[in-house]
Motif scaffolding. Sequence first.
Motif, PDB file in Angstrom:
ATOM      1  N   ARG A 265       0.817  -1.215   0.000  1.00  0.00           N
ATOM      2  CA  ARG A 265       0.000   0.000   0.000  1.00  0.00           C
ATOM      3  C   ARG A 265       0.851   1.266   0.000  1.00  0.00           C
ATOM      4  N   ILE A 266       1.959   1.202   0.697  1.00  0.00           N
ATOM      5  CA  ILE A 266       2.799   2.395   0.786  1.00  0.00           C
ATOM      6  C   ILE A 266       3.227   2.818  -0.619  1.00  0.00           C
ATOM      7  N   ILE A 267       3.666   1.834  -1.386  1.00  0.00           N
ATOM      8  CA  ILE A 267       4.141   2.145  -2.729  1.00  0.00           C
ATOM      9  C   ILE A 267       2.983   2.561  -3.631  1.00  0.00           C
ATOM     10  N   ASN A 269       0.181   3.873  -2.789  1.00  0.00           N
ATOM     11  CA  ASN A 269      -0.270   5.213  -2.411  1.00  0.00           C
ATOM     12  C   ASN A 269       0.674   6.281  -2.931  1.00  0.00           C
ATOM     13  N   GLY A 270       1.962   6.001  -2.845  1.00  0.00           N
ATOM     14  CA  GLY A 270       2.947   6.948  -3.362  1.00  0.00           C
ATOM     15  C   GLY A 270       2.753   7.159  -4.856  1.00  0.00           C
ATOM     16  N   GLU A 273      -0.244   9.243  -5.502  1.00  0.00           N
ATOM     17  CA  GLU A 273       0.050  10.618  -5.153  1.00  0.00           C
ATOM     18  C   GLU A 273       0.863  11.292  -6.259  1.00  0.00           C
ATOM     19  N   ARG A 318       7.093   6.457   0.828  1.00  0.00           N
ATOM     20  CA  ARG A 318       5.941   6.894   0.067  1.00  0.00           C
ATOM     21  C   ARG A 318       6.224   8.210  -0.652  1.00  0.00           C
ATOM     22  N   GLU A 319       6.824   9.126   0.071  1.00  0.00           N
ATOM     23  CA  GLU A 319       7.185  10.413  -0.524  1.00  0.00           C
ATOM     24  C   GLU A 319       8.188  10.238  -1.651  1.00  0.00           C
TER      25      GLU A 319
END
Length: 656
Positions: A265-267, A269-270, A273, A318-319
């Motif tokens: 999910r982190i990736i 979501n990144g 974004e 993520r950023e």
Amino acid sequence: MRTSRIRVLPENLTNQIAAGEVVERPASVIKELLENALDAGARRIRVETELGGRRLMLVEDDGAGMPREDAEIAFERHATSKITSLDDLHNIGTLGFRGEALASIGSVAKVALLTKSVDEKSATRLTVEGGVRSEAKDGSRPHGTTVEVRDLFFNTPARRKFLRSPATENYHITSIVTHYALANHKVAFTLTNNGREVIRASTAADLRERAFQIFGPDVVESLLPVSGGRELVAEVTGFVSAPRERRSSRDGQYFFVNGRYVKDRIISNGLSEGYRSVLPQGVYPVALLFIDVPKEEVDVNVHPAKTEVRFRRALAVREAVADAVNASLRQAGIGVGRTGTPNADPVGDRGVSGTEQLSRAASADTSGADARRKDAPVLAQQEFDLHEQPTENSAESLREAGAAPPASESPGFGEVSARAVEPDQEAPADANRIPATEEALRSAPPPFDSALSIARSIEIGEIDKTKIRPVGQLHDSFIIAVDEHGLLLIDQHVAHERILFEIFRQRERDSRRESQNLLIPETIDLSPAQAVAFDEISGDLEKAGFEVSRLSGGTIAVKSIPADLPAEVVPNLVKDLLETFDSENRGRAGAAMRDDIAASMACRAAVKINTRLTPEKMSWMTEKLLETTSPTTCPHGRPVVLRLSMRDIERKFHRT
Ligand code: ADP
Ligand code: MG
């Protein structure tokens, strides 16, 4: 009451229990065997399956192989050559490390191993069936390993029952092999299902060449290189797609952390974004992203299947992904500030909806965002809706429930307004919106709250079709009609969708093939997994009025399409159908699948919001809508008609 005594479980039982987590389905066996082959340094890997892996899964590699001694213990629990200490566990450079995979697989299937290590003369052959190992025998082969898995779950009937159709399992197997082929472009891969070659990829010079081998020229052409990240946090490389390549699911997204395929999910979501305000809701880019993080920054020992990881600094990762993706888009001239508004063509030329066209027009004819808002408040509102970002969860769960609007549809205006006037909704209209900026919100024209808050969603059956008369269109999106009870607002997209759904479905039931030939056949490159899905649904597509033939490799040619379907929607429509093939409701035969096809066609072909309609078209639409019979088959269950009753109108004007 009898007290139960605690005992230590026999090893084979613990292996079977572990197998519950490691071997979720045939594709998980393939995954483990591929990882072992890659860990052994294979340059060439051959995968063969029969009956969706149920009858046979075979993985052959030319890696280092196992000396006899190792082969004899490889199927024991916690037998691994990859780590020896706790320190190693925090510094894992191989794909495997738990030493559970072979033991788990051997406990629930009939396995034959043939392996030869580089430094031994003869090969070793042995079998493990339901956890019982045979004596090792001499065999012969060049160095490398072949593992053959037959009759998966033969001794665990309960689990065997959970196997899905061979087609679905094939789809997953193909997808796993695709993942590993992408992550290891120097390794040659072949995959055959039931003797049919699904993937053949020789050693490739780089990722782009490998992507070409797997996905074909169309997708590769639209890929933009990504290269960025943050020092000491994450290096991000790979490719993302230009916005014209749009998918209705995340199936085209491949993530790898330190070379390991992960679902994360982190990736994702990144990634979303990074695409913020480039793609509308419910539409996903294709992405091949390799995230390389220092080994001590990531825990890969989170789940026995090893497809989840835990980042020590998740937010920073993520950023890093978002920045790298965003930079890549900007470099390609699709630039969008991560906080700002689009400054270049945000959408490709395929499947551009009304909202998007308007939004583009708005971007083109004024210089600054402020001027745009002042001069053209309506456009500003639409644009702002275009960039509304729903929370991912809600979009996803809706889609899973089959309720969310499909990909082709632009988000925003129609939907938001319709939602905002749901009768039992307490919150003010704007509560559902996540505005792009406060300013945009303030400068947007006032919503029609005062009138719409008293509008009610009604069933089509409640309308007398002899009395209704369309009088105009609101914001090029809703038909305004009147009848003896007051005012009606009809969502033109949903209405048209419903009309077309019935037409398509009826035609198919009557075996009336009404097709139009395409001047030039439309060729579409399919990924290997899509090609597997295509074989399953091609019969249903034909019944719906398509004429499609399979060309070489993963390419199909669409020669004719159902009447009433605009040709330009065909590539994305076909991909949608193939990509969602696996979601719970698909991959099923017969009427249900044909309903799905009709629903997707209807949605793609239906007039979009923000489209001007002639009075004739409005009359046609109203009339046909009232003739539709089965409101419950409305593909997405959204309201079609809102009623503002005479009584409420009069009351609001203080006339009663
Ligand atoms: P893990 O990969 O976690 O070590 P496995 O159960 O998958 O555990 O495999 C056990 C051991 O068997 C591995 O550590 C490796 O030494 C050996 N092995 C398995 N498959 C192969 C292969 N294809 N080539 C060489 N060695 C292998
Ligand atoms: Mg392993």
